[in-house]
Design a protein around this motif. Structure first.
Motif, mmCIF file in Angstrom:
data_model
loop_
_atom_site.group_PDB
_atom_site.id
_atom_site.type_symbol
_atom_site.label_atom_id
_atom_site.label_comp_id
_atom_site.label_asym_id
_atom_site.label_seq_id
_atom_site.Cartn_x
_atom_site.Cartn_y
_atom_site.Cartn_z
ATOM 1 N N GLN A 1 -4.652 -1.989 2.001
ATOM 2 C CA GLN A 1 -5.052 -2.709 0.797
ATOM 3 C C GLN A 1 -5.862 -3.965 1.102
ATOM 4 O O GLN A 1 -6.964 -4.148 0.597
ATOM 5 N N HIS A 2 -5.320 -4.837 1.945
ATOM 6 C CA HIS A 2 -5.995 -6.089 2.267
ATOM 7 C C HIS A 2 -6.442 -6.141 3.723
ATOM 8 O O HIS A 2 -6.738 -7.213 4.255
ATOM 9 N N ALA B 1 0.817 -1.214 0.000
ATOM 10 C CA ALA B 1 0.000 0.000 0.000
ATOM 11 C C ALA B 1 0.851 1.265 0.000
ATOM 12 O O ALA B 1 0.377 2.328 -0.394
ATOM 13 N N MET B 2 2.119 1.137 0.428
ATOM 14 C CA MET B 2 2.999 2.305 0.426
ATOM 15 C C MET B 2 3.223 2.841 -0.980
ATOM 16 O O MET B 2 3.489 4.034 -1.162
ATOM 17 N N PHE B 3 3.112 1.953 -1.995
ATOM 18 C CA PHE B 3 3.301 2.411 -3.371
ATOM 19 C C PHE B 3 2.303 3.506 -3.719
ATOM 20 O O PHE B 3 2.610 4.428 -4.462
ATOM 21 N N PHE B 4 1.098 3.382 -3.186
ATOM 22 C CA PHE B 4 0.048 4.370 -3.441
ATOM 23 C C PHE B 4 0.499 5.741 -2.943
ATOM 24 O O PHE B 4 0.456 6.737 -3.668
ATOM 25 N N GLY B 5 0.966 5.775 -1.679
ATOM 26 C CA GLY B 5 1.411 7.035 -1.100
ATOM 27 C C GLY B 5 2.669 7.560 -1.753
ATOM 28 O O GLY B 5 2.785 8.763 -2.030
ATOM 29 N N ASP C 1 -2.779 -6.975 -7.670
ATOM 30 C CA ASP C 1 -3.412 -5.962 -6.827
ATOM 31 C C ASP C 1 -2.490 -4.776 -6.589
ATOM 32 O O ASP C 1 -2.948 -3.642 -6.419
ATOM 33 N N VAL C 2 -1.175 -5.010 -6.567
ATOM 34 C CA VAL C 2 -0.227 -3.898 -6.455
ATOM 35 C C VAL C 2 -0.373 -2.980 -7.664
ATOM 36 O O VAL C 2 -0.466 -1.756 -7.535
#
Length: 266
Positions: free
Chosen positions: A191-192, A147-151, A244-245
């Motif tokens: 994310q999950h 989820a850090m990829f989003f930020g 999902d990533v």
């Protein structure tokens, strides 16, 4: 029956003057994960109150007794135990080297996941998130793991739109000064659902230091207590960790574009 975290938060914010019940509700919220395994007498001892007082409290929540309350907790936590994913779920290497068929399958899964995410995401909600990102002076995006990829993606891309974003892998109280609360937006990316399970009190702490708290998640609607955050952006998932990533990165790009549009209108 609402989710129990939501019930406890509603009780704590409902103006009750019963200090014994308030103490128990705070304890239950802080020890949400351990509570299903705690006997009535254990909770009473930890809260320095009587078993009868706790029974009266859970009855006010709509449960027949503490046993029914604890069973509901077990069921709720089981429903939140979404599937975990392994990085080798879609292996691309076979015994003789690169698995060409596996690569094709993986690429197709990624493509379908990104398409599904764009198709299924509520664009109106994504637009509202983008508008909030532009509206608040301080924007923090919090997430662990993938989820850090989003930020990180928004942190890198949004400065070109005149908006600085801070991406955090964790959150500490000193990261969000109380004096800046009215100017602070926090976007939690779980994310999950792992972040929500690992730190069930995160939203309560963040709401004390941020004017608005968003949740971006691939956990299906209804499996989490949505009422304890201000707004939610649901993202479709494929069931594949890697796909999902990419799906979340696709949504991050969508939010970036919408943020640009929101900035142009200001």
């Amino acid at each position: 029956m609402k989710g129990i975290v939501n019930v406890l938060n509603s009780y704590l914010n409902g103006g009750s003057t019963n200090e014994a019940h308030l103490t128990v509700a705070r304890y239950m919220l802080a020890h949400y994960d351990a509570l299903p395994d705690m006997r009535l007498q254990d909770v009473a001892a930890e809260c320095f109150t009587s078993s009868a007082s706790i029974i009266r409290l859970v009855r006010s929540f709509g449960f027949a007794d503490y046993g029914a309350f604890r069973e509901a907790l077990r069921n709720e936590q089981a429903s939140m135990a979404v599937r975990t994913f392994d990085n080798d779920q879609t292996p691309l290497l076979g015994p003789d080297g690169l698995d060409s068929a596996g690569v094709r399958t993986w690429v197709e899964t990624v493509a379908k996941s990104m398409f599904s995410a764009y198709r299924s995401v509520d664009v109106t909600q994504a637009q509202q998130l983008a508008q909030d990102i532009m509206a608040y002076r301080r924007v923090f995006i919090v997430g662990n793991g993938a989820a850090m990829f989003f930020g990180d993606y928004l942190k890198v891309t949004t400065p070109f739109q005149g908006k600085a974003v801070v991406s955090l892998s964790g959150i500490d109280a000193e990261d969000l000064p109380l004096g800046e609360r009215n100017h602070t937006l926090v976007v939690v990316v779980s994310q999950h659902g792992n972040l929500m399970r690992d730190d069930p009190g995160i939203f309560e702490r963040l709401s004390e230091r941020a004017a608005k708290v968003w949740l971006v998640t691939q956990v299906p609607q209804g499996l989490f207590n949505e009422g304890i955050v201000d707004d939610v952006l649901y993202v479709s998932g494929s069931g594949s960790y890697q796909a999902d990533v990419f799906s979340m990165l696709g949504i991050a790009e969508l939010v970036r574009q919408l943020t640009w549009q929101a900035g142009q209108k200001q």
